[in-house]
Enzyme design. Structure first.
Site, PDB file in Angstrom:
ATOM      1  N   GLY A   1     -50.042  28.765 -57.711  1.00  0.00           N
ATOM      2  CA  GLY A   1     -49.117  30.231 -57.936  1.00  0.00           C
ATOM      3  C   GLY A   1     -48.213  30.382 -58.867  1.00  0.00           C
ATOM      4  O   GLY A   1     -47.362  30.987 -59.206  1.00  0.00           O
TER       5      GLY A   1
ATOM      6  N   TYR B   1     -60.142  31.298 -64.529  1.00  0.00           N
ATOM      7  CA  TYR B   1     -60.227  29.886 -64.750  1.00  0.00           C
ATOM      8  C   TYR B   1     -58.576  29.555 -64.255  1.00  0.00           C
ATOM      9  O   TYR B   1     -58.484  29.623 -62.857  1.00  0.00           O
ATOM     10  CB  TYR B   1     -60.203  29.723 -66.373  1.00  0.00           C
ATOM     11  CG  TYR B   1     -60.200  28.191 -66.835  1.00  0.00           C
ATOM     12  CD1 TYR B   1     -60.881  27.123 -65.901  1.00  0.00           C
ATOM     13  CD2 TYR B   1     -59.339  27.641 -67.754  1.00  0.00           C
ATOM     14  CE1 TYR B   1     -60.479  26.021 -65.979  1.00  0.00           C
ATOM     15  CE2 TYR B   1     -59.400  26.343 -68.032  1.00  0.00           C
ATOM     16  CZ  TYR B   1     -60.171  25.509 -67.218  1.00  0.00           C
ATOM     17  OH  TYR B   1     -59.953  24.251 -67.619  1.00  0.00           O
TER      18      TYR B   1
ATOM     19  N   GLY C   1     -55.645  33.001 -62.706  1.00  0.00           N
ATOM     20  CA  GLY C   1     -56.125  34.172 -61.682  1.00  0.00           C
ATOM     21  C   GLY C   1     -54.788  34.720 -61.088  1.00  0.00           C
ATOM     22  O   GLY C   1     -54.713  35.980 -60.755  1.00  0.00           O
TER      23      GLY C   1
ATOM     24  N   LEU D   1     -51.762  34.671 -62.129  1.00  0.00           N
ATOM     25  CA  LEU D   1     -50.939  35.312 -62.983  1.00  0.00           C
ATOM     26  C   LEU D   1     -51.640  36.638 -63.413  1.00  0.00           C
ATOM     27  O   LEU D   1     -50.984  37.771 -63.451  1.00  0.00           O
ATOM     28  CB  LEU D   1     -50.862  34.606 -64.282  1.00  0.00           C
ATOM     29  CG  LEU D   1     -50.461  35.191 -65.653  1.00  0.00           C
ATOM     30  CD1 LEU D   1     -48.979  35.505 -65.695  1.00  0.00           C
ATOM     31  CD2 LEU D   1     -50.465  34.207 -66.787  1.00  0.00           C
TER      32      LEU D   1
ATOM     33  N   LYS E   1     -89.580  30.439 -63.813  1.00  0.00           N
ATOM     34  CA  LYS E   1     -90.816  30.967 -63.723  1.00  0.00           C
ATOM     35  C   LYS E   1     -91.580  30.110 -62.392  1.00  0.00           C
ATOM     36  O   LYS E   1     -91.739  28.832 -62.534  1.00  0.00           O
ATOM     37  CB  LYS E   1     -91.728  30.746 -64.799  1.00  0.00           C
ATOM     38  CG  LYS E   1     -93.162  31.140 -64.708  1.00  0.00           C
ATOM     39  CD  LYS E   1     -94.215  31.035 -66.073  1.00  0.00           C
ATOM     40  CE  LYS E   1     -95.393  31.589 -66.026  1.00  0.00           C
ATOM     41  NZ  LYS E   1     -96.384  30.631 -66.078  1.00  0.00           N
TER      42      LYS E   1
ATOM     43  N   GLY F   1    -105.536  29.250 -68.852  1.00  0.00           N
ATOM     44  CA  GLY F   1    -106.398  28.305 -69.878  1.00  0.00           C
ATOM     45  C   GLY F   1    -107.750  28.668 -69.990  1.00  0.00           C
ATOM     46  O   GLY F   1    -108.449  28.013 -70.759  1.00  0.00           O
TER      47      GLY F   1
ATOM     48  N   ALA G   1    -101.485  34.193 -68.478  1.00  0.00           N
ATOM     49  CA  ALA G   1    -102.596  33.590 -68.430  1.00  0.00           C
ATOM     50  C   ALA G   1    -103.932  34.403 -68.467  1.00  0.00           C
ATOM     51  O   ALA G   1    -104.075  35.365 -68.141  1.00  0.00           O
ATOM     52  CB  ALA G   1    -102.730  32.890 -66.724  1.00  0.00           C
ATOM     53  N   GLY G   2    -104.828  33.504 -69.248  1.00  0.00           N
ATOM     54  CA  GLY G   2    -106.163  34.092 -69.553  1.00  0.00           C
ATOM     55  C   GLY G   2    -106.299  34.973 -70.804  1.00  0.00           C
ATOM     56  O   GLY G   2    -107.537  34.657 -71.291  1.00  0.00           O
TER      57      GLY G   2
HETATM   58  N1  GLY Z   1     -53.059  27.254 -63.090  1.00  0.00           N
HETATM   59  C1  GLY Z   1     -53.061  25.659 -62.890  1.00  0.00           C
HETATM   60  C2  GLY Z   1     -54.387  25.030 -62.471  1.00  0.00           C
HETATM   61  O1  GLY Z   1     -55.413  25.500 -62.760  1.00  0.00           O
HETATM   62  O2  GLY Z   1     -54.451  23.799 -62.286  1.00  0.00           O
END
Ligand code: GLY
Length: 659
Positions: A47, A326, A329, A331, A500, A561, A587-588
């Site tokens: 947080g 990352y 979030g 913030l 594929k 092939g 193919a082909g």
């Molecule tokens: N915001 C701190 C962490 O991701 O560890």
């Protein structure tokens, strides 16, 4: 069950809920769908609201963080007012102690106008008594702070409900059904869900749904509880030390974080993880050693290669990204909600938003973005004023899009059956192709001709299409597809989810098993793969595969092939007529005229391996095939004349003198 809503937000973490609330407050009808409201990074976080303590370098990301931090006070008041839940917002500053003396003249770890004060060891007690002996001083960031992320998540959920946002928990998304670059429905365990717009806010799980490079970065955490009547003065500041942070809550809990591990979605707290956390935390703030441990947990940060979020437009017109936040979030929730609501409701486009476009991950590959036509042979006889066939094709054609990814070249090639690695490398270049298929099993087992193959191709320029060749059952193919995804990742294509799909039990004609292919395709689509199934030219099967969410269909022209050309033309024509996804004739094909024929019929791409690899001069044949594909495509766009049963004179008779 079919339901319809204006906007569906996929993801019930802080980002999804904040966006839903903002949209709802602006008059939209919003549903939030989530598998679980507690499994994401929101619940696991500490947080901190810490752009400065996190030492985010100056630039768009710091601007975004800084703007979000400024929005926090008003935004929190709004959420607390609507929900009636206190969020533990505590804008009390963050102290960042260090163990190494700072070089003289240093003004602060972030090159910005934000306030930062250096505090010498002798004054540290004023900020926080009880720091470890090894601390030599620290940075004081008065504008950073914290919020109780779990309380905030509860408040957001309650606020969303109060406002009339529909919250659907337990929704497992199996795929996003798309047609012509529009999302038409979400396929879920609760049936299809429909909306006019979708927001993808699924954090670390995002790449399972769409090919964007957002991957889990695991963090282990723990908390201790300050004993009642503890003689030690309370910890009142967030301490953000080297590789550790210690976050006091008002209720006496102290959160300690966090490891940063590339272990995918591996669950659990580990002894090693806990040891590292505790040692670092006790070095920074030794009194912790006597506090009882109350909880250990872990979570998955949604990490991107540049550690910036992915915001705004996606490859699909009515789907917006809000993911990849990352470490930041919590913030970034207020600014994300505001920018995304602006974007969707087209109230305005903030100049900051395009900086966070997903496209930044797809522009570093010269060959993938440049037109391969620029490699084409020049036409010595053409007058300068007459456009060459290639530039005409560039003018008339659009790139072909597969699973949201655009390609200029409509020729795919393979890596099998070449006599030497050099011939393969030269042929790939001569073909101008952007997609090369690779047999996962043969690469993994270093089968003859495949030793060092994966390393022989420049994967920063060529998009890998791992294939499941050699798999006789659906189960085998699913397993090999997963290995293929890992292989692509290891070779630097983090976001590559293409496969594929080949399920071929018959060794003589190498004909694919339609039932096994459909079963495997269904499962792989659920797992977030972009599935390109190799099939017999069966229009019904092609339709079923499209319905389960395959990214293309790949009907065979004739057996693999065999060089027999397109013996399934009538069925391929039906497949092309009915398909909403790209049709790849696979193919082909033996000679360029057959490649041209497939394209003239309206196929979107062709895949050619043996006819190039086994030609006397593979790279010359590769170039010839590329020209066949280009000619066929140009002819298709030009529009052929209708076939007539009788002659039609090419010199009109009108005005001629009767004999
Ligand atoms: N915001 C701190 C962490 O991701 O560890």
């Amino acid at each position: 069950m079919k339901t319809s809503n204006d906007i569906i937000v996929i993801g019930g973490g802080i980002i999804g809920l904040s966006i839903a609330i903002d949209l709802k407050l602006r008059g939209a009808s919003v549903t939030v769908c989530a598998r679980s409201l507690q499994e994401g990074a929101t619940y696991a976080a500490a947080g901190m609201l810490a752009p400065q303590a996190e030492a985010i370098p100056a630039g768009p990301m710091l601007d975004l963080c800084w703007r979000s931090r400024s929005l926090y006070p008003d935004w929190i008041s709004k959420i607390e007012d609507i929900s009636g839940i206190s969020t533990g917002y505590w804008p009390g500053g963050i102290l960042a102690p260090v163990y190494e003396p700072i070089p003289p003249g240093t003004t602060g770890p972030t090159d910005s106008e934000l306030t930062a004060t250096w505090v010498d060891k002798c004054h540290l007690d004023l900020y926080q008594p009880g720091l470890g002996e090894a601390v030599v001083g620290g940075w004081w960031y008065p504008e950073d702070g914290q919020v109780d992320n779990r309380a905030l998540a509860n408040a957001l959920l309650k606020a969303a409900r109060e406002l009339g946002v529909e919250i659907r928990e337990g929704v497992i998304l199996e795929g996003i059904i798309q047609r012509q670059q529009q999302a038409v429905a979400l396929r879920t365990n609760q049936g299809e869900l429909h909306a006019s717009h979708y927001v993808l806010a699924t954090g670390a799980w995002s790449h399972q749904l769409l090919p964007i490079p957002v991957h889990p970065k695991k963090g282990q955490m723990l908390s201790v509880q300050v004993p009642v009547n503890s003689p030690v003065p309370p910890l009142t500041r967030v301490l953000f030390g080297p590789e550790t942070y210690i976050v006091p809550r008002r209720d006496g809990r102290i959160i300690i974080g966090a490891t940063s591990e590339d272990v995918g979605f591996t669950e659990g707290n580990t002894p090693g993880g806990m040891k590292v956390l505790l040692e670092r935390a006790m070095r920074l703030y030794p009194v912790l050693a006597d506090y009882p441990i109350s909880e250990c947990w872990w979570g998955y940060r949604p990490a991107t290669p540049d550690e910036w979020p992915v915001l705004g437009a996606s490859m699909t017109a009515n789907l917006t990204f809000a993911t990849g936040h990352y470490r930041n979030g919590i913030l970034l929730a207020p600014i994300t909600a505001s920018l995304i609501a602006d974007w969707i409701l087209q109230e305005n486009t903030d100049p900051l938003l395009p900086q966070f476009s997903y496209q930044r991950f797809f522009t570093s590959s010269p060959q993938l973005n440049a037109s391969p036509m620029s490699n084409s042979l020049t036409y010595a006889t053409a007058k300068p004023s007459v456009p060459s066939p290639d530039s005409l094709l560039e003018q008339l054609d659009q790139p072909v899009t597969i699973a949201g990814r655009s390609f200029q070249s409509r020729l795919m090639t393979g890596t099998g059956r070449y006599r030497t690695m050099e011939e393969m490398q030269d042929s790939i270049i001569a073909s101008g192709c952007e997609i090369v298929t690779v047999a996962v099993r043969r690469v993994q087992t270093n089968a003859p001709g495949h030793e060092g193959l994966a390393e022989a191709i420049d994967w920063s320029r060529i998009w890998m299409l791992p294939n499941t060749a050699g798999c006789q059952t659906a189960e085998e193919a699913i397993r090999v597809a997963r290995l293929g995804r890992e292989m692509a990742k290891l070779l630097g294509q983090e976001e590559n989810n293409f496969v594929k799909l080949e399920v071929i039990p018959d060794p003589k004609y190498l004909l694919p098993d339609p039932i096994g292919t459909l079963q495997a395709a269904e499962q792989l689509v659920k797992e977030g793969f972009a599935v390109l199934p190799y099939i017999n030219a069966d229009p019904m099967l092609a339709k079923r595969l499209e319905e389960v969410g395959c990214a293309t269909v790949m009907p065979l022209g004739s057996p693999i092939g065999s060089g027999q050309g397109i013996s399934t033309a009538a069925n391929i024509a039906i497949i092309i007529e009915n398909a909403q996804v790209p049709v790849v004739v696979d193919a082909g094909i033996g000679v360029p005229s057959e490649a041209a024929l497939a394209m003239e019929m309206g196929a979107d791409l062709v895949l050619i391996n043996s006819a190039i690899a086994l030609a006397k001069n593979p790279s010359a044949m590769a170039r010839a095939m590329a020209q066949g594909v280009e000619a066929g495509r140009l002819a298709y766009l030009a529009g052929r004349i209708p076939v007539k049963s009788a002659a039609s004179a090419s010199s009109p008779l009108t005005g001629t003198i009767a004999p």
